[in-house]
Design an enzyme around this catalytic site. Structure first.
Site, PDB file in Angstrom:
ATOM      1  N   THR A  13       0.843  -1.206   0.000  1.00  0.00           N
ATOM      2  CA  THR A  13       0.000   0.000   0.000  1.00  0.00           C
ATOM      3  C   THR A  13       0.878   1.257   0.000  1.00  0.00           C
ATOM      4  O   THR A  13       2.016   1.234   0.473  1.00  0.00           O
ATOM      5  CB  THR A  13      -0.942   0.023   1.226  1.00  0.00           C
ATOM      6  OG1 THR A  13      -0.155   0.124   2.424  1.00  0.00           O
ATOM      7  CG2 THR A  13      -1.801  -1.229   1.270  1.00  0.00           C
ATOM      8  N   ILE A  19       9.684   4.258   0.164  1.00  0.00           N
ATOM      9  CA  ILE A  19       9.962   2.926   0.720  1.00  0.00           C
ATOM     10  C   ILE A  19       9.050   1.873   0.084  1.00  0.00           C
ATOM     11  O   ILE A  19       9.497   0.770  -0.252  1.00  0.00           O
ATOM     12  CB  ILE A  19       9.774   2.958   2.262  1.00  0.00           C
ATOM     13  CG1 ILE A  19      10.842   3.862   2.908  1.00  0.00           C
ATOM     14  CG2 ILE A  19       9.843   1.551   2.852  1.00  0.00           C
ATOM     15  CD1 ILE A  19      10.616   4.138   4.388  1.00  0.00           C
ATOM     16  N   GLY A  20       7.775   2.229  -0.118  1.00  0.00           N
ATOM     17  CA  GLY A  20       6.825   1.268  -0.687  1.00  0.00           C
ATOM     18  C   GLY A  20       7.242   0.816  -2.081  1.00  0.00           C
ATOM     19  O   GLY A  20       7.159  -0.372  -2.414  1.00  0.00           O
ATOM     20  N   SER A 141       7.857   2.634  12.578  1.00  0.00           N
ATOM     21  CA  SER A 141       8.878   3.686  12.590  1.00  0.00           C
ATOM     22  C   SER A 141       9.528   3.745  13.959  1.00  0.00           C
ATOM     23  O   SER A 141       8.904   3.381  14.964  1.00  0.00           O
ATOM     24  CB  SER A 141       8.199   5.019  12.283  1.00  0.00           C
ATOM     25  OG  SER A 141       9.061   6.090  12.578  1.00  0.00           O
ATOM     26  N   TYR A 154       1.813  11.581  14.473  1.00  0.00           N
ATOM     27  CA  TYR A 154       2.439  10.517  13.669  1.00  0.00           C
ATOM     28  C   TYR A 154       2.968   9.415  14.584  1.00  0.00           C
ATOM     29  O   TYR A 154       2.664   8.225  14.389  1.00  0.00           O
ATOM     30  CB  TYR A 154       3.573  11.124  12.840  1.00  0.00           C
ATOM     31  CG  TYR A 154       4.415  10.108  12.106  1.00  0.00           C
ATOM     32  CD1 TYR A 154       3.895   9.367  11.050  1.00  0.00           C
ATOM     33  CD2 TYR A 154       5.755   9.892  12.465  1.00  0.00           C
ATOM     34  CE1 TYR A 154       4.682   8.441  10.367  1.00  0.00           C
ATOM     35  CE2 TYR A 154       6.534   8.975  11.785  1.00  0.00           C
ATOM     36  CZ  TYR A 154       5.998   8.245  10.746  1.00  0.00           C
ATOM     37  OH  TYR A 154       6.766   7.331  10.077  1.00  0.00           O
TER      38      TYR A 154
HETATM   39  N1  LIG Z   1      10.763   8.146   5.111  1.00  0.00           N
HETATM   40  C1  LIG Z   1      11.190   7.831   6.325  1.00  0.00           C
HETATM   41  O1  LIG Z   1      12.243   8.287   6.786  1.00  0.00           O
HETATM   42  C2  LIG Z   1      10.402   6.859   7.161  1.00  0.00           C
HETATM   43  C3  LIG Z   1      10.945   6.461   8.393  1.00  0.00           C
HETATM   44  C4  LIG Z   1      10.247   5.541   9.161  1.00  0.00           C
HETATM   45  C5  LIG Z   1       9.057   5.020   8.709  1.00  0.00           C
HETATM   46  N2  LIG Z   1       8.554   5.427   7.515  1.00  0.00           N
HETATM   47  C6  LIG Z   1       7.286   4.838   7.088  1.00  0.00           C
HETATM   48  O2  LIG Z   1       7.455   4.210   5.833  1.00  0.00           O
HETATM   49  C7  LIG Z   1       6.234   4.276   5.089  1.00  0.00           C
HETATM   50  C8  LIG Z   1       6.493   4.882   3.732  1.00  0.00           C
HETATM   51  O3  LIG Z   1       7.029   6.173   3.903  1.00  0.00           O
HETATM   52  P1  LIG Z   1       7.676   6.997   2.683  1.00  0.00           P
HETATM   53  O4  LIG Z   1       8.489   8.093   3.277  1.00  0.00           O
HETATM   54  O5  LIG Z   1       8.301   6.066   1.730  1.00  0.00           O
HETATM   55  O6  LIG Z   1       6.343   7.617   2.033  1.00  0.00           O
HETATM   56  P2  LIG Z   1       6.198   8.700   0.879  1.00  0.00           P
HETATM   57  O7  LIG Z   1       7.476   8.824   0.094  1.00  0.00           O
HETATM   58  O8  LIG Z   1       5.632   9.930   1.476  1.00  0.00           O
HETATM   59  O9  LIG Z   1       5.126   7.994  -0.074  1.00  0.00           O
HETATM   60  C9  LIG Z   1       3.786   8.059   0.240  1.00  0.00           C
HETATM   61  C10 LIG Z   1       3.056   7.175  -0.740  1.00  0.00           C
HETATM   62  O10 LIG Z   1       1.778   6.918  -0.215  1.00  0.00           O
HETATM   63  C11 LIG Z   1       0.787   7.211  -1.208  1.00  0.00           C
HETATM   64  N3  LIG Z   1      -0.390   7.678  -0.484  1.00  0.00           N
HETATM   65  C12 LIG Z   1      -0.516   8.755   0.323  1.00  0.00           C
HETATM   66  N4  LIG Z   1      -1.752   8.791   0.854  1.00  0.00           N
HETATM   67  C13 LIG Z   1      -2.416   7.695   0.357  1.00  0.00           C
HETATM   68  C14 LIG Z   1      -3.716   7.154   0.537  1.00  0.00           C
HETATM   69  N5  LIG Z   1      -4.602   7.772   1.333  1.00  0.00           N
HETATM   70  N6  LIG Z   1      -4.044   6.005  -0.105  1.00  0.00           N
HETATM   71  C15 LIG Z   1      -3.153   5.371  -0.906  1.00  0.00           C
HETATM   72  N7  LIG Z   1      -1.898   5.836  -1.113  1.00  0.00           N
HETATM   73  C16 LIG Z   1      -1.550   6.985  -0.494  1.00  0.00           C
HETATM   74  C17 LIG Z   1       1.407   8.225  -2.123  1.00  0.00           C
HETATM   75  O11 LIG Z   1       0.843   8.054  -3.423  1.00  0.00           O
HETATM   76  P3  LIG Z   1       0.309   9.326  -4.269  1.00  0.00           P
HETATM   77  O12 LIG Z   1       1.546  10.039  -4.699  1.00  0.00           O
HETATM   78  O13 LIG Z   1      -0.448   8.726  -5.390  1.00  0.00           O
HETATM   79  O14 LIG Z   1      -0.537  10.108  -3.333  1.00  0.00           O
HETATM   80  C18 LIG Z   1       2.869   7.776  -2.102  1.00  0.00           C
HETATM   81  O15 LIG Z   1       3.099   6.769  -3.010  1.00  0.00           O
HETATM   82  C19 LIG Z   1       5.260   5.085   5.953  1.00  0.00           C
HETATM   83  O16 LIG Z   1       4.445   4.230   6.698  1.00  0.00           O
HETATM   84  C20 LIG Z   1       6.191   5.861   6.875  1.00  0.00           C
HETATM   85  O17 LIG Z   1       5.549   6.203   8.086  1.00  0.00           O
HETATM   86  C21 LIG Z   1       9.188   6.334   6.723  1.00  0.00           C
END
Ligand SMILES: NC(=O)c1ccc[n+]([C@@H]2O[C@H](COP(=O)([O-])OP(=O)(O)OC[C@H]3O[C@@H](n4cnc5c(N)ncnc54)[C@H](OP(=O)(O)O)[C@@H]3O)[C@@H](O)[C@H]2O)c1
Length: 264
Positions: A13, A19-20, A141, A154
């Site tokens: 998702t 990361i996804g 996280s 968060y």
């Molecule tokens: N980045 C970090 O340092 C970090 C650290 C610890 C944990 N995490 C966790 O890792 C996970 C991924 O983080 P990330 O930083 O890779 O995220 P990100 O780059 O912000 O990507 C967010 C993604 O989620 C999609 N999205 C947003 N709202 C949505 C919704 N309501 N329904 C379906 N898709 C939705 C977006 O797609 P669209 O562009 O189409 O909206 C985008 O593909 C999260 O759970 C985050 O809390 C991240």
């Protein structure tokens, strides 16, 4: 060890970037049919194309759906009725003064970061249990345990996910289905790079800039650099594999040593 997910369908998702998307590529490389998801048709199809480019021959489906809504969840369930590996990666984050976070924002965070994963797990877990095999993962996280003062909404949703994950693991006890959380630390995604740049400026080359960012703003990290998304994806692929059959109800850390704890 060889990670073989041939014949498995994996749904990741919120995987249009970050990361996804790295998780989707890695699971595809391990042989899984992968479903990627973003909110728009454009971002979802672009992500699917990205996986095909990185993993020639990969089976990939892009499904546009806002998983914070019942309609979005229904659209995914209709497009993908059977899932063997569910990676609840979707999560949103932003800085906010704790005293200024209103009820609507709290509700949005709970909907997106907690309930989206709960809804999908509730829908897919029974099928996994019937088939005697399945993998559910929640991307958590360090903020679940080290609540950031500037992002308590968060952090609280990520703490909640630990309980959700442990609870569903109990619901799947003895069935061949495992449920785990992966606690990611500060990771090099587009959003985090922009955030780091906003704090340390644009003058330094990225390697140097991220070291300054980590030293000055994330000194707890033992890695002293941002984690690359692929490094999170490797743990997810292992937990998704048959090799990880004895790991369930766990919170596994890929946090670069950020959480100051001896026990995982
Ligand atoms: N980045 C970090 O340092 C970090 C650290 C610890 C944990 N995490 C966790 O890792 C996970 C991924 O983080 P990330 O930083 O890779 O995220 P990100 O780059 O912000 O990507 C967010 C993604 O989620 C999609 N999205 C947003 N709202 C949505 C919704 N309501 N329904 C379906 N898709 C939705 C977006 O797609 P669209 O562009 O189409 O909206 C985008 O593909 C999260 O759970 C985050 O809390 C991240």
């Amino acid at each position: 060890m060889r990670i073989d997910l041939d014949g498995r369908t994996a749904l990741v998702t919120g995987s249009a970037q970050g990361i996804g998307l790295a998780i989707a590529r890695t699971l595809a490389r391990c042989g899984a049919s992968v479903v990627v998801n973003g909110r728009s048709e454009e971002t979802s199809q672009r992500a699917a194309e990205d996986v095909r480019e990185h993993v020639p021959g990969a089976q990939v489906l892009g499904v546009a759906a806002d998983l914070a809504t019942d309609q979005g969840t229904a659209a995914v369930l209709e497009a993908v009725p059977r899932v063997d590996v569910l990676v609840n990666n979707l999560g949103i984050f932003e800085s906010a003064d704790p005293l200024e976070i209103d009820d609507a924002t709290w509700r949005r965070y709970l909907e997106v970061n907690v309930l989206a994963g709960v809804r999908l797990t509730r829908a897919y877990l029974p099928g996994m249990i019937d088939r005697g095999w399945g993998r559910v993962q929640f991307i958590g996280s360090d903020s679940a345990v080290v609540i950031p003062a500037e992002m308590i909404h968060y952090g609280v949703t990520k703490t909640a996910l630990l309980g959700v994950s442990r609870g569903f693991a109990k619901a799947a006890a003895g069935t061949g289905v495992t449920v785990n959380s992966v606690l990611a630390g500060p990771t090099h995604t587009g959003g985090v790079e922009t955030f780091a740049r906003s704090l340390v400026g644009d003058d330094l080359p990225w390697d140097e800039a991220q070291r300054v960012f980590m030293r000055e703003h994330r000194p707890q990290s033992l890695l002293q650099r941002l984690i690359e998304p692929e490094e999170i994806a490797h743990m997810v692929a292992y937990l998704a594999s048959p090799l990880a059959s004895a790991t369930t109800g766990a919170a596994v850390r890929v946090d670069g040593g950020y959480i100051d704890a001896i026990v995982p």
